[in-house]
Write a protein that holds these residues in place. Structure first.
Motif, PDB file in Angstrom:
ATOM      1  N   UNK A 158      11.958   5.512  -1.839  1.00 53.41           N
ATOM      2  CA  UNK A 158      11.331   6.176  -1.659  1.00 53.41           C
ATOM      3  C   UNK A 158      12.201   6.045   0.324  1.00 53.41           C
ATOM      4  N   UNK A 159      10.940   6.959   1.189  1.00 51.30           N
ATOM      5  CA  UNK A 159      11.522   6.663   2.118  1.00 51.30           C
ATOM      6  C   UNK A 159      10.871   4.967   2.526  1.00 51.30           C
ATOM      7  N   UNK A 160       9.822   4.618   2.262  1.00 50.87           N
ATOM      8  CA  UNK A 160       9.106   3.418   2.770  1.00 50.87           C
ATOM      9  C   UNK A 160       9.895   3.000   2.170  1.00 50.87           C
ATOM     10  N   UNK A 161      10.250   2.116   0.895  1.00 48.11           N
ATOM     11  CA  UNK A 161      11.822   1.632   0.018  1.00 48.11           C
ATOM     12  C   UNK A 161      12.597   1.232   0.861  1.00 48.11           C
ATOM     13  N   UNK A 162      13.575   2.349   1.137  1.00 47.39           N
ATOM     14  CA  UNK A 162      15.226   2.001   1.828  1.00 47.39           C
ATOM     15  C   UNK A 162      14.326   1.445   3.649  1.00 47.39           C
ATOM     16  N   UNK A 163      13.562   2.017   4.086  1.00 44.00           N
ATOM     17  CA  UNK A 163      12.894   0.991   5.228  1.00 44.00           C
ATOM     18  C   UNK A 163      12.910  -0.798   4.710  1.00 44.00           C
TER      19      UNK A 163
ATOM     20  N   UNK B 245       0.907  -1.134   0.040  1.00 38.74           N
ATOM     21  CA  UNK B 245       0.191   0.122   0.097  1.00 38.74           C
ATOM     22  C   UNK B 245       0.912   0.673   0.036  1.00 38.74           C
ATOM     23  N   UNK B 246       1.712   1.156  -0.137  1.00 39.51           N
ATOM     24  CA  UNK B 246       2.781   2.310  -0.250  1.00 39.51           C
ATOM     25  C   UNK B 246       4.232   1.800  -1.409  1.00 39.51           C
TER      26      UNK B 246
END
Length: 317
Positions: A70-75, A56-57
């Motif tokens: 993205x920031x979520x991808x880095x996590x 969902x991101x």
């Protein structure tokens, strides 16, 4: 989302999606990732879209020239790298174990077999599979069975006894009881086969009560209605043989107990109907074993212990 709902989410994420995600993150290009994975660029895009749909991101910033996390991808990338590293190490170790390039086998045996039989078999097995470690424990029969039940040993080499219903038993050889007397002794008039009545007239040095060999000897005398004149009790066969050699009595032992021992000071005498004990490999029933355990078990099963003209038993392969 509660902890109990983890399966509903993770069941929609597959390993291919995560691996594709990591390759795109490393290559910073869908095209380069497709070339590295030997699949089409559209297939790479589909995998990423499905992963983003499940989570969902967005995982990547996409432009006509570059792809960036993205920031979520880095996590996700941090977690996915740790997971992939652990998974790769585990998969490699398991493959090496399957190919017998590593592995550990814990075998437990009665002291006689642990002393006389197993070390040489372990040495020969190590020559075939040098990267498999075989660990040896020596316990009495009941202690060995308990180690199998607790999972602290993979297999055992024991004589068959009552109470092994929960175990699988693969026969290796049959072991007879023999009488040992001092060399040159005239007590049996030079006979090499003597009845139990004559043996019962002599002082005996035997294994202590509770030992499997002692139980077989007691059963033998009881069935023949012969009294036992036990003079001394010792656990180790070597001690019993030393007592016999020095004139403290005679002893009754399994042939395996005197395998490859110097018997120059002793004489082996047989009984007309010597009790036979069956020795074999014991494992837990319905238990899946590692490749190393299966390999060592097969190796033991292919090895035979054979008598040679009434001398101590010898190994044959």
């Amino acid at each position: 989302m509660s902890q109990r709902d983890w399966y509903q989410l993770l069941s929609r994420v597959n390993l291919n999606q995560l691996m594709t995600f990591l390759v795109v993150a490393e290559e910073k290009s869908f095209r380069a990732a497709a070339a590295r994975m030997h699949i089409t660029q559209s297939a790479v895009s589909v995998q990423i879209q499905r992963l983003e749909g499940v989570l969902g991101v967005p995982l990547f910033h996409r432009t006509t020239r570059t792809v960036a996390l993205t920031r979520q991808g880095l996590v996700l990338a941090g977690v996915a790298r740790r997971v992939s590293t652990d998974l790769l190490e585990t998969a490699t170790a398991l493959r090496e174990e399957a190919d017998l390039q590593r592995g550990t086998v814990t075998v437990v045996a009665m002291p006689t077999f642990a002393h006389m039989l197993l070390p040489r078999l372990m040495r020969r097995y190590a020559e075939l599979h040098p990267n498999v470690e075989v660990r040896l424990l020596d316990f009495d029969s009941q202690g060995a069975l308990e180690l199998l039940r607790q999972g602290e040993a993979d297999l055992a080499v024991l004589a068959r006894t009552a109470g092994m219903e929960d175990f699988e038993f693969v026969s290796l050889f049959h072991d007879e009881l023999v009488v040992l007397i001092p060399a040159g002794s005239a007590i049996f008039g030079g006979r090499l086969v003597v009845p139990l009545d004559d043996v019962a007239q002599q002082h005996l040095v035997l294994s202590p009560r509770g030992a499997q060999t002692r139980a077989l000897v007691e059963q033998l005398f009881s069935e023949a209605n012969c009294p036992m004149r036990v003079r001394q009790e010792c656990q180790r066969p070597q001690t019993l043989l030393a007592l016999v050699e020095n004139g403290f009595g005679i002893t009754i032992l399994p042939r395996t107990a005197v395998m490859d021992i110097d018997l120059s000071g002793l004489q082996v005498v047989q009984l007309p109907s010597a009790p036979i004990r069956e020795v074999g490999i014991v494992t837990m029933r319905n238990l899946s074993h590692s490749p190393a355990v299966r390999s060592f078990k097969e190796y033991l099963g292919s090895t035979r212990v054979a008598p040679a003209d009434a001398r101590p038993l010898t190994l044959t392969e």
